[in-house]
Design an enzyme around this catalytic site. Structure first.
Site, short mmCIF file in Angstrom:
data_model
loop_
_atom_site.label_atom_id
_atom_site.label_comp_id
_atom_site.label_asym_id
_atom_site.label_seq_id
_atom_site.Cartn_x
_atom_site.Cartn_y
_atom_site.Cartn_z
N ASP A 31 1.28 -3.75 -17.23
CA ASP A 31 2.60 -3.33 -17.69
C ASP A 31 3.60 -3.59 -16.57
O ASP A 31 3.38 -3.14 -15.44
CB ASP A 31 2.55 -1.84 -18.03
CG ASP A 31 3.89 -1.29 -18.50
OD1 ASP A 31 4.89 -2.04 -18.51
OD2 ASP A 31 3.94 -0.10 -18.83
N GLU A 83 2.97 -8.65 12.80
CA GLU A 83 1.53 -8.45 12.61
C GLU A 83 0.94 -9.64 11.85
O GLU A 83 -0.11 -9.55 11.24
CB GLU A 83 1.23 -7.13 11.91
CG GLU A 83 1.84 -6.92 10.55
CD GLU A 83 1.37 -5.62 9.92
OE1 GLU A 83 0.26 -5.63 9.32
OE2 GLU A 83 2.08 -4.61 10.02
N CYS A 120 3.62 -2.10 11.46
CA CYS A 120 5.04 -2.24 11.08
C CYS A 120 6.00 -1.59 12.06
O CYS A 120 7.20 -1.90 12.04
CB CYS A 120 5.25 -1.65 9.69
SG CYS A 120 4.19 -2.38 8.42
N HIS A 244 10.83 3.22 6.89
CA HIS A 244 9.93 2.09 6.69
C HIS A 244 9.57 2.04 5.21
O HIS A 244 9.18 3.06 4.62
CB HIS A 244 8.66 2.26 7.54
CG HIS A 244 7.57 1.32 7.15
ND1 HIS A 244 7.73 -0.04 7.15
CD2 HIS A 244 6.29 1.55 6.72
CE1 HIS A 244 6.60 -0.62 6.75
NE2 HIS A 244 5.72 0.33 6.48
N ASN A 328 7.65 -6.21 0.95
CA ASN A 328 7.41 -5.64 2.27
C ASN A 328 7.45 -6.72 3.35
O ASN A 328 6.78 -7.74 3.23
CB ASN A 328 6.03 -4.95 2.27
CG ASN A 328 5.77 -4.20 3.56
OD1 ASN A 328 6.63 -4.03 4.40
ND2 ASN A 328 4.54 -3.72 3.70
N SER A 364 0.91 1.51 10.59
CA SER A 364 -0.45 1.97 10.32
C SER A 364 -1.28 1.90 11.59
O SER A 364 -1.03 1.09 12.47
CB SER A 364 -1.09 1.11 9.24
OG SER A 364 -0.45 1.29 8.00
#
Length: 445
Positions: A31, A83, A120, A244, A328, A364
């Site tokens: 969907d 990264e 990040c 973020h 992102n 992270s």
């Protein structure tokens, strides 16, 4: 000493677009609302065949330098946060400097160059490094060029695939800046976590549910730590709160918890108590589980109040407008959010000079950082100079089959020969491989 902060900013998005509702969702048998409403994303940006983290970074930096009338001699350091690096020794900043030297008569041999890695949050850490370098008086009158550049690629059919994106944010850090100055106070929340990592691999290994919880936990710690230095916080103190943004749906969660936390023991909580009651306190419950259940119920009711809705519309929603269209960008994410919020303010005729931003960065692994920024009188001219809308509108829209091809092009473990989808013009491009396996670049005039 005068303030130190961001004097100028430029954004470079990948030149390809994947529409999540019209193209990705049907191919996945999903969907479209799962992406547009759940994640809060409409499209992702991808690099063309001749684009990568170096070209996007160099093109953003080149436009910034040209617009500001800078030469290499004006830049004392180049820091790249990413990264998505492809070399475990040679930093991306050296490639970027090499690109820029193709179009300037001078070189960057005098400039300190480095590469920052902490998922990040590395983009914000690089800004911190530049700030400290200038405040220490080691810049000799020169500015710092900080670039966050990433291709956020996931393995095919990974749950995070819809959040992909690619782009770069170049920022000039200097004394007496035109855009924002940084506070000296910072708050941190950091712990050894394995919520998202890439152990010698290109695509991330992600524990999705845990990653969300770690993000929220570290943000709460960072907010507490910031308040311990800056004093009591109040939502009215900050015009906007750039977070973020791995996807806007994550920010919806973070914003609600942050607002709940910051209004506790304030006049706002008292005013809301007439409608939804006072916030639960741990001492009122026999078990932690009962307390957490009560807090979850309170938070749900809080987000339905008019007062919270107005705050979210003013302070959070404007920061998400670009992310919805590009996905992102890892290290660039929070810096896209800042630019988006100021851009919306410009479009709405909102005066921001002197206003405070509460900037909430996260990486992270895991670490969050919260600091404040003061918008400067020259902010309008800097934001007016952005051409990100044109870049977003001019992207080539991929079919799903073309998306599969471009995913293979940028998969380090796959060799594929695909024709470029767009024609380079006035930009740096990837130009093949050198004798030692290094990537080569040239400027297309």
């Amino acid at each position: 000493m005068t303030g130190v902060g961001i004097d100028a900013i430029e954004i470079r998005t990948g030149k390809l677009k994947l529409d999540l509702a019209e193209t990705f969702a049907p191919a996945q048998g999903e969907d479209p609302g799962k992406y547009t409403k759940g994640l809060g994303l409409h499209a992702s940006s991808f690099p063309d065949v001749y684009e990568d983290i170096v070209t996007m970074a160099a093109n953003a930096a080149h436009r910034l330098m040209e617009r500001k009338g800078l030469t290499p001699d004006d830049i004392g350091r180049i820091d790249v946060a990413t990264e998505s690096a492809f070399d475990n020794s040679k930093p991306v900043s050296t490639y970027v400097a090499g690109c820029l030297e193709e179009v300037y008569d001078d070189d960057f041999h005098h400039a300190n160059k480095g590469e920052r890695k902490f998922a990040c949050i590395a983009g914000t850490q690089s800004l911190d490094d530049a700030f400290n370098w200038i405040r220490a008086g080691r810049n000799r009158g020169r500015a710092a060029l900080v670039i966050a550049t990433d291709t956020a690629l996931y393995a095919r059919d990974d749950p995070g695939e819809a959040t992909q994106g690619a782009g770069a944010v170049a920022m000039l850090v200097d004394e007496d800046p035109d855009l924002v100055t940084f506070s000296t106070e910072q708050g941190f929340g950091s712990a050894d976590e394995t919520d998202f990592l890439k152990p010698n691999q290109q695509f991330p290994s992600v524990d999705g549910k845990r990653s969300v919880n770690v993000y929220l936990a570290r943000m709460r710690e960072a907010l507490d730590d910031f308040a311990a230095q800056a004093g009591d916080l109040h939502p009215d103190d900050y015009a906007m709160v750039p977070f973020h943004t791995p996807f806007p749906g994550m920010v919806r969660k973070a914003a609600a918890l942050g607002y709940r936390h910051i209004v506790r023991d304030t006049d706002v909580e008292l005013a809301l108590a007439e409608e939804i009651g006072r916030q639960p306190r741990p001492e009122e419950f026999k078990t932690r589980e009962q307390y957490f259940d009560a807090m979850e119920e309170y938070t749900d009711e809080l987000t339905e109040t008019e007062r919270y809705g107005d705050w979210y519309a003013d302070s959070i929603e404007p920061t998400l407008s670009i992310a919805r269209e590009v996905g992102n960008w890892y290290t660039g994410s929070v810096h896209v959010a800042r630019a988006a919020g100021l851009k919306r303010s410009l479009e709405e005729g909102r005066e921001m000079a002197g206003e405070q931003l509460l900037v909430a960065s996260y990486g992270s692994g895991a670490q969050a950082e919260v600091h404040s920024e003061t918008v400067q009188p020259g902010w309008r001219e800097e934001i007016e100079a952005l051409n990100v809308d044109e870049q977003i509108d001019d992207r080539y829209e991929l079919s799903f089959e073309e998306y599969e091809q471009i995913h293979d092009v940028h998969n380090h473990d796959t060799e594929t020969d695909v024709e470029e989808f767009t024609a380079p013009d006035g930009e740096f491009v990837f130009d093949g491989w050198g004798r030692m396996g290094e990537r080569k670049y040239r400027y297309v005039r």
